[in-house]
Design a protein around this motif. Structure first.
Motif, PDB file in Angstrom:
ATOM      1  N   ALA A 127       0.829  -1.205   0.000  1.00  0.00           N
ATOM      2  CA  ALA A 127       0.000   0.000   0.000  1.00  0.00           C
ATOM      3  C   ALA A 127       0.862   1.253   0.000  1.00  0.00           C
ATOM      4  O   ALA A 127       0.572   2.230  -0.713  1.00  0.00           O
ATOM      5  CB  ALA A 127      -0.924  -0.013   1.227  1.00  0.00           C
ATOM      6  N   GLU A 128       1.930   1.247   0.780  1.00  0.00           N
ATOM      7  CA  GLU A 128       2.839   2.394   0.813  1.00  0.00           C
ATOM      8  C   GLU A 128       3.501   2.602  -0.546  1.00  0.00           C
ATOM      9  O   GLU A 128       3.672   3.743  -1.008  1.00  0.00           O
ATOM     10  CB  GLU A 128       3.907   2.181   1.890  1.00  0.00           C
ATOM     11  N   GLY A 133       4.044   5.731  -5.666  1.00  0.00           N
ATOM     12  CA  GLY A 133       3.906   5.826  -7.115  1.00  0.00           C
ATOM     13  C   GLY A 133       2.885   6.868  -7.528  1.00  0.00           C
ATOM     14  O   GLY A 133       3.098   7.622  -8.477  1.00  0.00           O
ATOM     15  N   LEU A 134       1.773   6.945  -6.797  1.00  0.00           N
ATOM     16  CA  LEU A 134       0.755   7.951  -7.095  1.00  0.00           C
ATOM     17  C   LEU A 134       1.314   9.356  -6.903  1.00  0.00           C
ATOM     18  O   LEU A 134       1.114  10.242  -7.730  1.00  0.00           O
ATOM     19  CB  LEU A 134      -0.453   7.745  -6.178  1.00  0.00           C
ATOM     20  N   GLY A 135       2.022   9.550  -5.796  1.00  0.00           N
ATOM     21  CA  GLY A 135       2.547  10.861  -5.491  1.00  0.00           C
ATOM     22  C   GLY A 135       3.595  11.329  -6.482  1.00  0.00           C
ATOM     23  O   GLY A 135       3.749  12.536  -6.722  1.00  0.00           O
ATOM     24  N   ARG A 136       4.333  10.401  -7.052  1.00  0.00           N
ATOM     25  CA  ARG A 136       5.395  10.748  -7.986  1.00  0.00           C
ATOM     26  C   ARG A 136       4.935  10.819  -9.430  1.00  0.00           C
ATOM     27  O   ARG A 136       5.701  11.183 -10.323  1.00  0.00           O
ATOM     28  CB  ARG A 136       6.538   9.730  -7.862  1.00  0.00           C
ATOM     29  N   ALA A 144       1.456  -0.181  -9.930  1.00  0.00           N
ATOM     30  CA  ALA A 144       1.233  -1.624  -9.859  1.00  0.00           C
ATOM     31  C   ALA A 144       2.003  -2.278  -8.720  1.00  0.00           C
ATOM     32  O   ALA A 144       1.806  -3.450  -8.425  1.00  0.00           O
ATOM     33  CB  ALA A 144       1.610  -2.282 -11.186  1.00  0.00           C
ATOM     34  N   GLY A 145       2.895  -1.539  -8.088  1.00  0.00           N
ATOM     35  CA  GLY A 145       3.544  -2.029  -6.874  1.00  0.00           C
ATOM     36  C   GLY A 145       4.544  -3.134  -7.110  1.00  0.00           C
ATOM     37  O   GLY A 145       5.085  -3.317  -8.206  1.00  0.00           O
ATOM     38  N   THR A 215      -5.738  -2.587  -6.052  1.00  0.00           N
ATOM     39  CA  THR A 215      -5.457  -1.739  -7.208  1.00  0.00           C
ATOM     40  C   THR A 215      -4.138  -2.149  -7.859  1.00  0.00           C
ATOM     41  O   THR A 215      -4.026  -2.240  -9.087  1.00  0.00           O
ATOM     42  CB  THR A 215      -5.397  -0.267  -6.778  1.00  0.00           C
ATOM     43  N   ALA A 216      -3.121  -2.385  -7.025  1.00  0.00           N
ATOM     44  CA  ALA A 216      -1.817  -2.802  -7.549  1.00  0.00           C
ATOM     45  C   ALA A 216      -1.937  -4.106  -8.320  1.00  0.00           C
ATOM     46  O   ALA A 216      -1.371  -4.250  -9.409  1.00  0.00           O
ATOM     47  CB  ALA A 216      -0.824  -2.949  -6.403  1.00  0.00           C
ATOM     48  N   ALA A 217      -2.664  -5.067  -7.765  1.00  0.00           N
ATOM     49  CA  ALA A 217      -2.797  -6.367  -8.426  1.00  0.00           C
ATOM     50  C   ALA A 217      -3.496  -6.237  -9.776  1.00  0.00           C
ATOM     51  O   ALA A 217      -3.084  -6.842 -10.767  1.00  0.00           O
ATOM     52  CB  ALA A 217      -3.565  -7.332  -7.520  1.00  0.00           C
ATOM     53  N   ALA A 218      -4.561  -5.420  -9.831  1.00  0.00           N
ATOM     54  CA  ALA A 218      -5.293  -5.247 -11.082  1.00  0.00           C
ATOM     55  C   ALA A 218      -4.421  -4.552 -12.134  1.00  0.00           C
ATOM     56  O   ALA A 218      -4.391  -4.956 -13.298  1.00  0.00           O
ATOM     57  CB  ALA A 218      -6.570  -4.443 -10.831  1.00  0.00           C
TER      58      ALA A 218
END
Length: 320
Positions: A127-128, A133-136, A144-145, A215-218
């Motif tokens: 999650a972190e 990734g969203l913030g950057r 996607a993590g 969300t990352a998995a999808a």
């Protein structure tokens, strides 16, 4: 958390992971920091297959050698067949977090032999990573993590909350090492963990970490599919080491830029940004005779460029 269930949940997660990702494994290594996540993973791993614990001493804090030696002894007590302390020299490139990570992974890779390495990343870590990734604004690939398995690196606990690993340590009577860096607000990830995620959980009535992991998995499934299509398109556009512009021009925008990215990486580019990829893409879509686009590389006293010549995208270098 029901403590008697914690260790059994970890063992079940590890068994399922092994079935899905490592069906032929006869042994493995585990990266052990001494913290609750890696300590609980080590306990579950040693009860499943012959396990070698690899403890990296970054030498960045007073007493780090003693912490590493304590982790080594604990690994043997937990049933690891071997436990090794790996001392590393941490550089400065990319900042302290990136430099330590680079040194750590290099040491683990050198010490693992042919065995996979289990890492203690949990759902909370995932999650972190998504939030970072969203913030950057790094695009879908970053959001996607972490992958569950990116050989030789394996993350069997990505579906497990950090609270479970902490509870497993309590069930086993283990006192985990509390890394001071995990409370240092100078690190972005620490502030995400202690400030941002708790606030999001409060505002959105819980379930945020799990939602980010989903969300990352999808996105990872979508990214893998697009990568497969990009590989096929890249093979069709290759003209030696160059790319034929005519083969690229008919591709959808997102797929074309993905092909360009993969081609640039193959040609020695590193740390590509979205701005650089779009600038190279403009050599295909809005060609007006513009010059080459500089991209990052590891060339010594040279800069790597992508340019257009005779209807092809090519890479070339120039002295700095």
């Amino acid at each position: 958390m029901d403590r008697p269930r914690a260790l059994s949940r970890l063992r079940a997660a590890l068994a399922g992971f092994a079935t899905d990702w490592l069906p032929d494994a006869t042994s493995w290594c585990v990266a052990l920091s001494g913290g609750p996540d890696s300590l609980a993973l080590t306990a579950a791993a040693a009860a499943t297959l012959p396990t070698t614990a690899l403890i990296v001493d970054h030498g960045l804090q007073p007493g780090s050698a003693g912490v590493a030696e304590g982790a080594r002894r604990r690994a043997r007590d937990l049933g690891c067949v071997q436990a090794h302390v790996l001392q590393v020299q941490v550089g400065v490139q990319g900042g302290p977090e990136a430099a330590a990570r680079t040194a750590r992974y290099a040491a683990l890779d050198a010490a693992r032999g042919d065995a996979p390495v289990l890492l203690g990343h949990t759902l909370d870590d995932q999650a972190e990573t998504v939030l970072l990734g969203l913030g950057r604004g790094s695009g879908a690939r970053s959001i996607a993590g972490m992958r569950p398995c990116d050989p030789p690196w394996c993350r069997p606990l990505l579906g497990v909350r950090r609270a479970v690993t902490q509870a497993a340590c309590a069930e086993l009577g283990l006192t985990a090492w509390d890394d001071p860096h995990n409370h240092d607000a100078r690190f972005t990830r620490v502030r995400l963990r202690t400030e941002v995620l708790p606030l999001l959980e409060e505002v959105l009535n819980g379930g945020v970490a799990e939602a980010l992991a989903r969300t990352a998995a999808a996105l990872r499934e979508d990214t893998d599919t697009l990568d497969l299509l990009a590989d096929r398109a890249l093979a069709g556009a290759e003209d030696g080491d160059a790319l034929a512009v005519t083969a690229l021009s008919g591709l959808p925008d997102g797929l074309r830029r993905r092909v360009i990215r993969r081609w640039l990486l193959r040609g020695g580019a590193v740390d590509l940004t979205d701005l650089q990829i779009r600038a190279v893409d403009a050599l295909v879509t809005t060609w007006r005779g513009q010059g080459g686009v500089a991209v990052g590389s590891q060339l010594h006293r040279q800069r790597l460029f992508a340019g257009r010549r005779d209807g092809r995208l090519v890479t070339y270098s120039q002295p700095v």
